[in-house]
Scaffold this active site. Sequence first.
Site, mmCIF file in Angstrom:
data_model
loop_
_atom_site.group_PDB
_atom_site.id
_atom_site.type_symbol
_atom_site.label_atom_id
_atom_site.label_comp_id
_atom_site.label_asym_id
_atom_site.label_seq_id
_atom_site.Cartn_x
_atom_site.Cartn_y
_atom_site.Cartn_z
ATOM 1 C CE1 TYR A 67 -60.404 38.302 2.659
ATOM 2 C CE2 TYR A 67 -59.433 37.672 0.561
ATOM 3 C CZ TYR A 67 -59.990 38.641 1.381
ATOM 4 O OH TYR A 67 -60.112 39.922 0.948
ATOM 5 C CD GLU B 268 -64.645 38.230 4.548
ATOM 6 O OE1 GLU B 268 -65.818 37.854 4.433
ATOM 7 O OE2 GLU B 268 -64.112 39.058 3.793
ATOM 8 C CG ASP C 201 -57.796 54.187 23.574
ATOM 9 O OD1 ASP C 201 -56.852 53.383 23.680
ATOM 10 O OD2 ASP C 201 -57.955 54.924 22.583
ATOM 11 C CB THR D 215 -52.503 49.954 19.796
ATOM 12 O OG1 THR D 215 -51.815 50.698 20.802
ATOM 13 C CG2 THR D 215 -53.525 50.832 19.120
ATOM 14 C CE LYS E 99 -50.038 54.052 20.380
ATOM 15 N NZ LYS E 99 -51.337 53.524 19.903
ATOM 16 N NE ARG F 46 -48.221 50.757 12.761
ATOM 17 C CZ ARG F 46 -47.581 51.524 13.640
ATOM 18 N NH1 ARG F 46 -46.348 51.258 14.010
ATOM 19 N NH2 ARG F 46 -48.172 52.587 14.143
HETATM 20 N N1 DSN Z 1 -51.965 56.555 19.097
HETATM 21 C C1 DSN Z 1 -51.360 57.753 18.550
HETATM 22 C C2 DSN Z 1 -50.014 57.973 19.172
HETATM 23 O O1 DSN Z 1 -50.012 57.963 20.362
HETATM 24 O O2 DSN Z 1 -48.982 58.223 18.525
HETATM 25 C C3 DSN Z 1 -51.436 57.836 17.125
HETATM 26 O O3 DSN Z 1 -52.770 57.743 16.708
#
Ligand code: DSN
Length: 416
Positions: free
Chosen positions: A55, A57, A201, A227, A230, A236
Amino acid sequence: MEFFERKLKDSDSEIWAAIEKEKERQNKNLELIASENNVSMAVLEADGSVLTNKYAEGYSGKRYYGGCEYVDVAETLAIERIKKLFNAKFANVQAHSGSQANMAAFMTLVNVGDKVMGMDLSHGGHLTHGHPLNFSGSLYNIVSYQVSPKTYQIDYDELREIAVREKPRMIIAGASAYPRFIDFAKFRQICDEIGASLMVDIAHIGGQVATGLHPSPLPFADIVTGTTHKTLRGPRGGYLLTNNEEIAKKINKDIFPGIQGGPLMHIIAAKAVAFGECLKSEYKTYMQNVNENAKALAEELVKKGVCIVSGGTDNHLMLLDVSKNNLTGKAVEVALDKAGISANKNTIPFDTQKPMVASGIRIGTPSVTTRGMGKGEMKMIADFIKRVIDNVDNESALVSIRDEVYSLTAKFPMYK
Ligand code: DSN
């Protein structure tokens, strides 16, 4: 103590078997889902490490728990590495996902009920850019923009017209199914004209931005979100970047305690490992290959008469319009699966089908490029896809394509 030594196979054979099967599926199938990738063993190791027990925080040096000295090292490294990767002044790496990163960006830049402008999901946007079923669409007053019906690309004059008319407090640039360059400078000009904030984004194009293959939004955006799993080829998770110190302080408060509790320290350590990999020169070569493979795949598909939305791609993904073959995305996704090819149905701009049926298939090259495939293999993959489209109901044809897919993937092994 035996509890700490017991292997998964012996302690939970059902979950062990599911993981083994998934590993086999990943090894054998062609992974064309544009938002997926295959991480290194180093990332997997950090992801599955004892840091899951901790933990923490708060933030490095200012935690609500004792014993944080080593997780502090991991989080500080993750922050320093991602700042270097994107040439950003401030970073938060605690967001559990891209959606939570986006939620924090909303909380930082606008108030509930404010007007926000984002790209329509079926035109390439994302659920968190204003879909009515998402927090973004239910808590904020959303006005959407779409692509041009002529070019299937963002029309910046129309974007400006909507923005000037609607006067949103924030505009969101970025997409999850948009294959073309995005002009962040134009977005900034429009935001400045109406006094709006700009959130960008880059969940999909993080890899291109980090390696200079796509212009960076950092000089223009108030907040950049993304993110890590990808094109960045990490575990993730999500992240937020900004060059503004006041915004950075607010982001940190909005992630914790605003949205999240304890950060996932094993994931943050794995993010640090992935960012470290992205800082190596071989990652730039990888991303160049991702884009070149996507271009080659799109060109081969077009040669075979497959309709590609907007005619091609500038990044790692493309959208096939299978309505031109009198098919639905759903039918083609199922047929591709039978042929050992993973992809996802996707609505296309001006789609007349519902999202669970859709007229499009979205495909991308991050995973196949990680495996080492190149232009020759893209030619073969285009051929597989076209044959699947021509044989969606022909089980024996799909099985024989699957055999060819398995022979191809066997030449590009991944996890043992
Ligand atoms: N980010 C999406 C995708 O491109 O698969 C899923 O939320």
